[in-house]
Design an enzyme around this catalytic site. Structure first.
Site, PDB file in Angstrom:
ATOM      1  N   LYS A   1      57.395  27.688  69.424  1.00  0.00           N
ATOM      2  CA  LYS A   1      57.371  27.085  70.971  1.00  0.00           C
ATOM      3  C   LYS A   1      55.914  27.804  71.578  1.00  0.00           C
ATOM      4  CE  LYS A   1      59.291  27.812  75.399  1.00  0.00           C
ATOM      5  NZ  LYS A   1      60.372  28.561  76.473  1.00  0.00           N
TER       6      LYS A   1
ATOM      7  N   LYS B   1      58.476  22.842  70.025  1.00  0.00           N
ATOM      8  CA  LYS B   1      58.206  22.575  71.356  1.00  0.00           C
ATOM      9  C   LYS B   1      56.830  22.845  71.917  1.00  0.00           C
ATOM     10  CE  LYS B   1      60.180  24.068  75.695  1.00  0.00           C
ATOM     11  NZ  LYS B   1      61.146  24.900  76.446  1.00  0.00           N
TER      12      LYS B   1
HETATM   13  C1  PBG Z   1      61.951  28.729  78.954  1.00  0.00           C
HETATM   14  C2  PBG Z   1      61.917  27.334  78.949  1.00  0.00           C
HETATM   15  C3  PBG Z   1      60.676  26.300  79.167  1.00  0.00           C
HETATM   16  C4  PBG Z   1      61.154  24.886  79.062  1.00  0.00           C
HETATM   17  C5  PBG Z   1      62.428  25.093  78.652  1.00  0.00           C
HETATM   18  N1  PBG Z   1      62.890  26.463  78.720  1.00  0.00           N
HETATM   19  C6  PBG Z   1      59.533  26.792  79.282  1.00  0.00           C
HETATM   20  C7  PBG Z   1      58.732  27.756  79.716  1.00  0.00           C
HETATM   21  O1  PBG Z   1      58.919  27.934  81.190  1.00  0.00           O
HETATM   22  O2  PBG Z   1      58.046  28.647  79.055  1.00  0.00           O
HETATM   23  C8  PBG Z   1      60.264  23.991  79.454  1.00  0.00           C
HETATM   24  C9  PBG Z   1      60.841  22.675  79.075  1.00  0.00           C
HETATM   25  C10 PBG Z   1      60.008  21.475  79.601  1.00  0.00           C
HETATM   26  O3  PBG Z   1      58.596  21.728  79.938  1.00  0.00           O
HETATM   27  O4  PBG Z   1      60.580  20.518  79.651  1.00  0.00           O
HETATM   28  N2  PBG Z   1      62.996  29.315  78.943  1.00  0.00           N
END
Ligand code: PBG
Length: 305
Positions: A176, A229
């Site tokens: 991520k 991601k």
């Molecule tokens: C963090 C989380 C994030 C997303 C889903 N869970 C990112 C973040 O704020 O670091 C992002 C998903 C998206 O952008 O669609 N728990």
């Protein structure tokens, strides 16, 4: 006959935002077609997705009552736990994938607890393990930790096993990146960090080998799925992960990727339907088996036609 890559409705996981309150259906301004839904209305959305053939859902909670440690993430009657119970009751064969993180519930918006102005990795692990167990108790079928703390898969695996959830798999957000593509999500989930950024726990977009190290350690710790991601700017990483590991690979087509397409389509600059199919097909071609996407319902509709 010679086409190599196909999209199927069962490839998709559809994310849904659940908000506290009653009779709420708020469209997220930067994500047209995506809503924050209160518990009394969330099943409308779940049913729509279910009727289109979607069999995987992920809930994100939007709460106003936040604290330093993100208590809302792991309480028995937490909003995601309640939504999970409702959805499993009505559709037992619908897979509920639980996003295990604290950022939607902490007052500071970070994914863990803060000590000395930075996230305390090991203290955060305890709360994340509690969160995962409470999600499994509510009926979640898969635990998907997105917090990027070191060692989270091992700690969550152990906690799930001890609580009697040996059979619940872990879909690790292994790779991520600290990405600007998450902006619209943070509006939708009200989870923007109040100070600093997530670069001490999320990855540098410039790194490829680090992705392999992250994936490898998660597999050693017991991950059953590996997620990459965001997806669109990281197709090379999806391919690397596919080629190096033999578990299902998940691509998260994130909020910013969705918002860009919607904005251009609104201006009439692109053909939304063709573009969405092309984007998602490229993710599968890169090696993704499963795609988490806000376009899930749209694509299901196209495919059903
Ligand atoms: C963090 C989380 C994030 C997303 C889903 N869970 C990112 C973040 O704020 O670091 C992002 C998903 C998206 O952008 O669609 N728990």
């Amino acid at each position: 006959m010679v086409r190599e890559t196909h999209l199927h409705v069962e490839d998709f996981i559809y994310p849904i935002f659940v908000i506290e309150g009653e009779n709420i259906k708020n469209e997220v301004p930067s994500m047209p077609g995506v809503y924050q839904l209160s518990l009394d209305r969330v099943m409308e959305e779940v049913t729509e997705a279910y009727n289109l053939g979607i069999r995987g859902i992920m809930f994100f909670g939007v709460v106003s009552d936040k604290d330093e440690i993100g208590t809302g993430a792991f309480i028995e009657d937490g909003i995601v736990q309640e939504a999970t119970r409702l959805a499993k009751k009505q559709y037992p064969d619908l897979l509920i994938i639980a996003d295990t993180c604290l950022c939607e519930y902490t007052s500071h918006g970070h994914c863990g607890v803060i000590h000395n102005h930075d996230v305390d990795n090991d203290e955060s692990l305890k709360l994340l393990a509690k969160t995962a167990v409470s999600q499994a108790q509510a009926g979640a079928d898969i635990i998907a930790p997105s917090n990027m703390m070191d060692g989270f898969v091992a700690v969550i695996r152990e906690a799930l096993d001890e609580a009697g959830f040996k059979h619940i798999p872990i879909m690790s957000y292994a790779v991520k990146y600290a990405s600007s593509f998450y902006g619209p999500f943070r509006d939708a989930a009200d989870s923007t960090p109040q100070f600093g950024d997530r670069k001490t726990y999320q990855m540098d977009p410039a790194n490829r080998l680090e992705a392999l190290r992250e994936a490898e350690s998660d597999i050693e710790e017991g991950a059953d799925f590996l997620m990459v991601k965001p997806a669109l700017s990281y197709l090379d990483i999806i391919r690397e992960v596919r080629d190096n590991f033999n578990v299902p690979v998940v691509a998260y087509n994130v909020s910013g990727e969705y918002a860009m397409v919607k904005a251009a389509a609104e201006k009439g600059w692109i053909d939304e339907r063709k573009l969405v199919i092309e984007m998602l097909t490229s993710m599968k071609r890169a090696g993704a088996d499963i795609i988490l996407t806000y376009f899930a319902k749209d694509v299901a509709e196209y495919l059903n036609k």
